[in-house]
Design an enzyme around this catalytic site. Structure first.
Site, PDB file in Angstrom:
ATOM      1  N   LYS A  22       1.002  -1.226  -0.192  1.00 21.89           N
ATOM      2  CA  LYS A  22       0.027   0.030  -0.016  1.00 21.89           C
ATOM      3  C   LYS A  22       0.962   1.238   0.039  1.00 21.89           C
ATOM      4  O   LYS A  22       2.028   1.287   0.751  1.00 21.89           O
ATOM      5  CB  LYS A  22      -0.926  -0.104   1.199  1.00 21.89           C
ATOM      6  CG  LYS A  22      -2.122   0.183   1.122  1.00 21.89           C
ATOM      7  CD  LYS A  22      -3.010  -0.252   2.347  1.00 21.89           C
ATOM      8  CE  LYS A  22      -4.280   0.840   2.710  1.00 21.89           C
ATOM      9  NZ  LYS A  22      -5.225   0.592   3.800  1.00 21.89           N
ATOM     10  N   CYS A  46     -16.810  18.600  28.671  1.00 26.35           N
ATOM     11  CA  CYS A  46     -15.398  18.269  28.859  1.00 26.35           C
ATOM     12  C   CYS A  46     -15.012  18.441  30.189  1.00 26.35           C
ATOM     13  O   CYS A  46     -14.711  19.664  30.665  1.00 26.35           O
ATOM     14  CB  CYS A  46     -14.457  18.665  27.783  1.00 26.35           C
ATOM     15  SG  CYS A  46     -12.714  18.363  28.040  1.00 26.35           S
ATOM     16  N   GLU A  54     -11.842  19.821  37.983  1.00 30.81           N
ATOM     17  CA  GLU A  54     -12.265  19.208  39.291  1.00 30.81           C
ATOM     18  C   GLU A  54     -10.992  19.337  40.015  1.00 30.81           C
ATOM     19  O   GLU A  54      -9.907  18.604  39.991  1.00 30.81           O
ATOM     20  CB  GLU A  54     -12.554  17.882  38.939  1.00 30.81           C
ATOM     21  CG  GLU A  54     -13.921  17.727  38.341  1.00 30.81           C
ATOM     22  CD  GLU A  54     -14.000  16.202  37.860  1.00 30.81           C
ATOM     23  OE1 GLU A  54     -14.979  15.367  38.543  1.00 30.81           O
ATOM     24  OE2 GLU A  54     -13.817  15.848  36.839  1.00 30.81           O
ATOM     25  N   HIS A 112      -9.551  22.853  23.971  1.00 31.16           N
ATOM     26  CA  HIS A 112      -9.866  21.395  23.753  1.00 31.16           C
ATOM     27  C   HIS A 112      -9.629  20.993  22.383  1.00 31.16           C
ATOM     28  O   HIS A 112      -9.281  19.882  22.151  1.00 31.16           O
ATOM     29  CB  HIS A 112     -11.526  21.640  23.784  1.00 31.16           C
ATOM     30  CG  HIS A 112     -12.316  20.400  23.735  1.00 31.16           C
ATOM     31  ND1 HIS A 112     -12.495  19.562  24.794  1.00 31.16           N
ATOM     32  CD2 HIS A 112     -13.110  19.973  22.697  1.00 31.16           C
ATOM     33  CE1 HIS A 112     -13.284  18.632  24.369  1.00 31.16           C
ATOM     34  NE2 HIS A 112     -13.618  18.587  23.028  1.00 31.16           N
ATOM     35  N   ASN A 152      -3.019   8.247  24.038  1.00 37.18           N
ATOM     36  CA  ASN A 152      -3.769   7.913  23.198  1.00 37.18           C
ATOM     37  C   ASN A 152      -4.493   9.068  22.347  1.00 37.18           C
ATOM     38  O   ASN A 152      -5.161   9.928  23.039  1.00 37.18           O
ATOM     39  CB  ASN A 152      -4.935   6.936  23.847  1.00 37.18           C
ATOM     40  CG  ASN A 152      -4.309   5.784  24.610  1.00 37.18           C
ATOM     41  OD1 ASN A 152      -3.482   5.342  24.373  1.00 37.18           O
ATOM     42  ND2 ASN A 152      -5.301   5.409  25.757  1.00 37.18           N
ATOM     43  N   GLY A 158      -7.782   4.745  21.289  1.00 36.94           N
ATOM     44  CA  GLY A 158      -8.382   4.180  22.590  1.00 36.94           C
ATOM     45  C   GLY A 158      -8.513   5.704  23.249  1.00 36.94           C
ATOM     46  O   GLY A 158      -8.915   5.617  24.434  1.00 36.94           O
ATOM     47  N   HIS A 165      -4.733  15.004  26.174  1.00 36.27           N
ATOM     48  CA  HIS A 165      -4.142  14.539  27.337  1.00 36.27           C
ATOM     49  C   HIS A 165      -3.287  13.345  27.271  1.00 36.27           C
ATOM     50  O   HIS A 165      -3.214  12.865  26.151  1.00 36.27           O
ATOM     51  CB  HIS A 165      -5.433  14.391  28.382  1.00 36.27           C
ATOM     52  CG  HIS A 165      -6.241  13.060  27.874  1.00 36.27           C
ATOM     53  ND1 HIS A 165      -7.100  13.263  26.715  1.00 36.27           N
ATOM     54  CD2 HIS A 165      -6.260  11.789  28.403  1.00 36.27           C
ATOM     55  CE1 HIS A 165      -7.656  11.835  26.724  1.00 36.27           C
ATOM     56  NE2 HIS A 165      -7.214  11.138  27.666  1.00 36.27           N
ATOM     57  N   PHE A 307      -3.962 -13.392  13.178  1.00 41.59           N
ATOM     58  CA  PHE A 307      -2.505 -13.638  12.980  1.00 41.59           C
ATOM     59  C   PHE A 307      -1.622 -13.229  14.235  1.00 41.59           C
ATOM     60  O   PHE A 307      -0.733 -13.768  14.828  1.00 41.59           O
ATOM     61  CB  PHE A 307      -2.018 -13.555  11.538  1.00 41.59           C
ATOM     62  CG  PHE A 307      -0.570 -13.771  11.455  1.00 41.59           C
ATOM     63  CD1 PHE A 307      -0.111 -14.880  11.473  1.00 41.59           C
ATOM     64  CD2 PHE A 307       0.233 -12.638  11.206  1.00 41.59           C
ATOM     65  CE1 PHE A 307       1.133 -15.334  11.198  1.00 41.59           C
ATOM     66  CE2 PHE A 307       1.776 -12.964  11.286  1.00 41.59           C
ATOM     67  CZ  PHE A 307       2.241 -14.214  10.981  1.00 41.59           C
TER      68      PHE A 307
HETATM   69 ZN   LIG Z   1     -11.872  20.001  27.000  1.00 40.13          ZN
END
Ligand SMILES: [Zn+2]
Ligand SMILES: [Zn+2]
Length: 340
Positions: A22, A46, A54, A112, A152, A158, A165, A307
């Site tokens: 490819k 978010c 928090e 963000h 990730n 994921g 982050h 595999f």
């Molecule tokens: Zn955010």
């Protein structure tokens, strides 16, 4: 003809399959894909966005006064917990250790809709400083045997949240994968008196065909035996076992090369999902001569299947040399994220 290639450091084999070859540009994300910079700047839902912080979860922030640039927080749903007592139970075939450890999130930027590829080198350096400082804090806990830094980016890699982050996990054990790599590096050192990673880096610099970028202190190249397309290592030129032994100047240079490599991926492949890991020595191995810390970037461009599960081997349908040439051809500049 397909060929099998072996990674000298890990001894892992891959099949580079030319029949299903490819072209590198075929991995670019399609036009309808929403790129990171096309997302909203601020998301009310978010938990990492400014005004939604928090504060009780926070372990560090930079700068310490005024608006923050980078924060570290305890993961709200941690895989391991700091407050636990370390206890081991070995009962016949059942081995158990209580879930002691650290699981922190590094919130890399107040915006963000950004990612390391879109940040300035100074902003990336602030993220690396946070890795470094949190790493030393966690490493000083005598219960911790291994620190894993990873990122990730994108859903297939994921990431459950768009907000930029990364994560730091402090483990009370050394994972078998890391133990095996440590053993291979020790064996090579015993046989030859050399660090296998230094040997690989020198060879890549001489051959240049898999190089992506070189700075004063680092070399980025596509792996000779890349298990997946665009699998990149960023190696420090100076032999050192641990990210924890880097100097401020090296971390600043690392921010530069990381920005270049990630920008090339962002622009060349339209913001692909990827994982980034820092491979650094186990805490108890920080005095050895044969490990060499580095960064690994794995774009998530192909699916793994039976595999790979059955053999631990991968089939890579793209030549690493072609991936490297493609990335060298992506000119990165100030104007980031353009589809042109
Ligand atoms: Zn955010
Ligand atoms: Zn080395």
């Amino acid at each position: 003809m397909p060929e099998l290639r072996q990674n000298l450091a890990t001894k892992e084999w891959v099949i580079i399959s030319t029949d299903r070859a490819k072209r590198p540009q075929a991995y670019a994300q399609p036009e309808h894909y929403v790129l990171t910079h096309e997302q909203v700047l601020h998301d009310l839902t978010c938990p990492f966005c400014v005004t939604n912080e928090e504060l009780d979860l926070e372990t560090a922030r930079w700068p310490s006064f005024g608006p923050w640039q980078v924060r570290a927080v305890v993961n709200k749903f941690p895989a391991l917990m700091q407050q636990e007592e370390l206890s081991r139970t070995f009962d016949g075939a059942s081995r158990r250790i209580s879930g002691v450890g650290y699981h922190e999130i590094v919130i890399e930027h107040p915006h963000h809709n950004t990612t390391l590829a879109l940040m300035t080198a100074v902003e990336i350096e602030a993220v690396l400083e946070m890795y470094y400082n949190r790493g030393w804090d966690i490493r000083n806990d005598p219960r911790i045997r291994q620190i894993v830094y990873f990122k990730n980016h994108g859903e297939v890699a994921g990431a459950s949240l768009v907000h930029p982050h990364s994560q730091i996990i402090g483990l009370p054990v050394v994972p078998n994968n890391i133990r095996q790599r440590t053993e291979e590096a020790r064996r090579y050192f015993d046989d030859t008196g050399e660090c296998v990673f230094c040997v690989m880096t020198t060879s890549e610099r001489e051959k240049w065909e898999r190089l992506v970028s070189v700075t004063e202190h680092f070399v980025a190249f596509v792996l000779y035996a890349a298990p997946t397309p665009f699998n990149i290592w960023i190696m420090p030129k100076r032999h050192s076992v641990s990210f924890m032994y880097t100097t401020l100047e090296e971390r600043s240079d690392l921010a530069q090369i990381l920005r270049v490599v990630l920008q090339k991926l962002y622009q060349g492949l339209n913001d692909p999902a990827f994982n980034l890991v820092v491979r650094s020595a186990p805490v108890k191995e920080m005095g050895n001569d044969y490990l060499h810390w580095h960064l690994e970037i794995v774009p998530r461009l192909s699916q793994t299947a039976g595999f790979e599960l059955g053999s631990g081997m991968f089939i890579n349908p793209t030549f690493p040399e072609e991936c490297a040439a493609f990335l060298r051809g992506v000119v990165v500049g100030e104007r980031v994220g353009s589809r042109e």
